[in-house]
Design a protein around this motif. Sequence first.
Motif, short mmCIF file in Angstrom:
data_model
loop_
_atom_site.label_atom_id
_atom_site.label_comp_id
_atom_site.label_asym_id
_atom_site.label_seq_id
_atom_site.Cartn_x
_atom_site.Cartn_y
_atom_site.Cartn_z
N PHE A 57 0.87 -1.03 -0.10
CA PHE A 57 0.10 0.02 0.05
C PHE A 57 0.76 1.06 -0.13
CE2 PHE A 57 -2.95 3.20 1.84
CZ PHE A 57 -4.05 3.07 0.87
N ASP A 58 1.69 1.36 0.98
CA ASP A 58 2.85 2.69 0.89
C ASP A 58 3.51 2.60 -0.17
OD1 ASP A 58 1.98 2.81 3.56
OD2 ASP A 58 3.83 1.99 4.45
N PHE A 59 4.03 1.43 -0.89
CA PHE A 59 4.69 1.76 -2.24
C PHE A 59 3.92 2.29 -3.27
CE2 PHE A 59 8.32 -0.27 -0.08
CZ PHE A 59 9.33 -0.03 -0.65
N ASP A 60 2.57 1.45 -3.39
CA ASP A 60 1.69 1.89 -4.49
C ASP A 60 1.17 3.37 -4.37
OD1 ASP A 60 0.02 0.87 -6.71
OD2 ASP A 60 -1.39 1.84 -5.74
N THR A 61 1.22 3.86 -3.23
CA THR A 61 0.36 5.31 -3.08
C THR A 61 1.46 6.17 -2.97
OG1 THR A 61 0.26 5.04 -0.57
CG2 THR A 61 -1.74 4.51 -1.94
N ASP A 62 2.98 5.75 -3.16
CA ASP A 62 3.80 6.90 -3.11
C ASP A 62 3.85 7.77 -4.49
OD1 ASP A 62 6.31 8.53 -2.62
OD2 ASP A 62 7.60 6.69 -3.01
N PRO A 63 3.68 9.07 -4.44
CA PRO A 63 3.64 9.61 -5.76
C PRO A 63 4.82 9.74 -6.63
CG PRO A 63 2.91 11.06 -3.80
CD PRO A 63 3.43 9.73 -3.32
N GLU A 64 6.11 9.39 -5.91
CA GLU A 64 7.32 9.40 -6.91
C GLU A 64 7.26 7.91 -7.61
OE1 GLU A 64 10.94 9.89 -4.87
OE2 GLU A 64 10.34 11.54 -3.84
N LYS A 65 6.79 6.99 -6.76
CA LYS A 65 6.84 5.63 -7.49
C LYS A 65 5.53 5.75 -8.56
CE LYS A 65 8.99 2.95 -3.91
NZ LYS A 65 10.13 3.15 -4.53
N ARG A 66 4.61 6.19 -8.33
CA ARG A 66 3.49 5.97 -9.51
C ARG A 66 4.11 7.02 -10.77
NH1 ARG A 66 -2.48 6.22 -7.45
NH2 ARG A 66 -2.42 4.38 -6.18
N GLN A 67 5.02 8.03 -10.46
CA GLN A 67 5.37 8.77 -11.56
C GLN A 67 6.60 8.12 -12.21
OE1 GLN A 67 6.96 12.73 -10.43
NE2 GLN A 67 6.55 13.59 -12.44
N GLN A 68 7.19 7.37 -11.50
CA GLN A 68 8.34 6.63 -12.05
C GLN A 68 8.00 5.45 -12.85
OE1 GLN A 68 10.88 5.77 -8.80
NE2 GLN A 68 11.84 7.62 -8.91
N THR A 69 7.08 4.81 -12.45
CA THR A 69 6.52 3.49 -13.06
C THR A 69 5.06 3.26 -12.95
OG1 THR A 69 8.63 2.48 -11.99
CG2 THR A 69 7.15 1.08 -13.11
N PRO A 70 4.45 4.22 -13.92
CA PRO A 70 3.06 4.13 -13.84
C PRO A 70 2.19 2.75 -14.09
CG PRO A 70 3.69 5.40 -15.52
CD PRO A 70 5.06 4.84 -14.73
N ASP A 71 3.27 2.00 -15.05
CA ASP A 71 2.54 0.74 -15.47
C ASP A 71 2.63 -0.47 -14.27
OD1 ASP A 71 2.11 1.66 -17.92
OD2 ASP A 71 4.15 0.94 -18.75
N PHE A 72 3.33 -0.10 -13.27
CA PHE A 72 3.46 -1.07 -12.21
C PHE A 72 2.41 -0.70 -10.85
CE2 PHE A 72 5.36 -3.08 -8.53
CZ PHE A 72 5.33 -4.39 -8.93
#
Length: 148
Positions: A57-72
């Motif tokens: 949940f924490d990794f998925d809702t992190d804005p940086e991670k969503r911007q870096q890897t939006p497909d995952f």
Amino acid sequence: KMEMTCIKCIEMFSESFPGVVIQLMAIMVSKEEAVGPWLSLVTSALSSGFISASFSFDFDTDPEKRQQTPDFYGYVPADARKRAIVFGTMVFISAGMMLIRCTTIVLLGLIEKRWAFAYIGADLGLYLLVKILRGDFWYWVPVGRNTE
């Protein structure tokens, strides 16, 4: 943020998983039927499921991670009600999977210890094989600037 993830991971693998295995072993070997050990087992499993779900949940809702890897990243929806449903589902699935694996280890250990070790080795071996075949193995093992 990474420190918290490492602490949670250490707690799960050094306390929660072994604790569930010990509780399952005690329940299966015990002659008496009591409610207390079962409540303890369920509490341990759900707390481990909560920790595991909070990783995702924490990794998925992190804005940086969503911007870096939006497909995952991005499977947790923005709506609060839907987020709660996804998180609750992840808790129960994680707890259930851990109970299944721990029960398998305990049952194989009761039959013969080498079967339990063979199961653990095969499980880890298959995991590493899939990582290698997907080309994802070295990404998760930082070995230094010159070798990456």
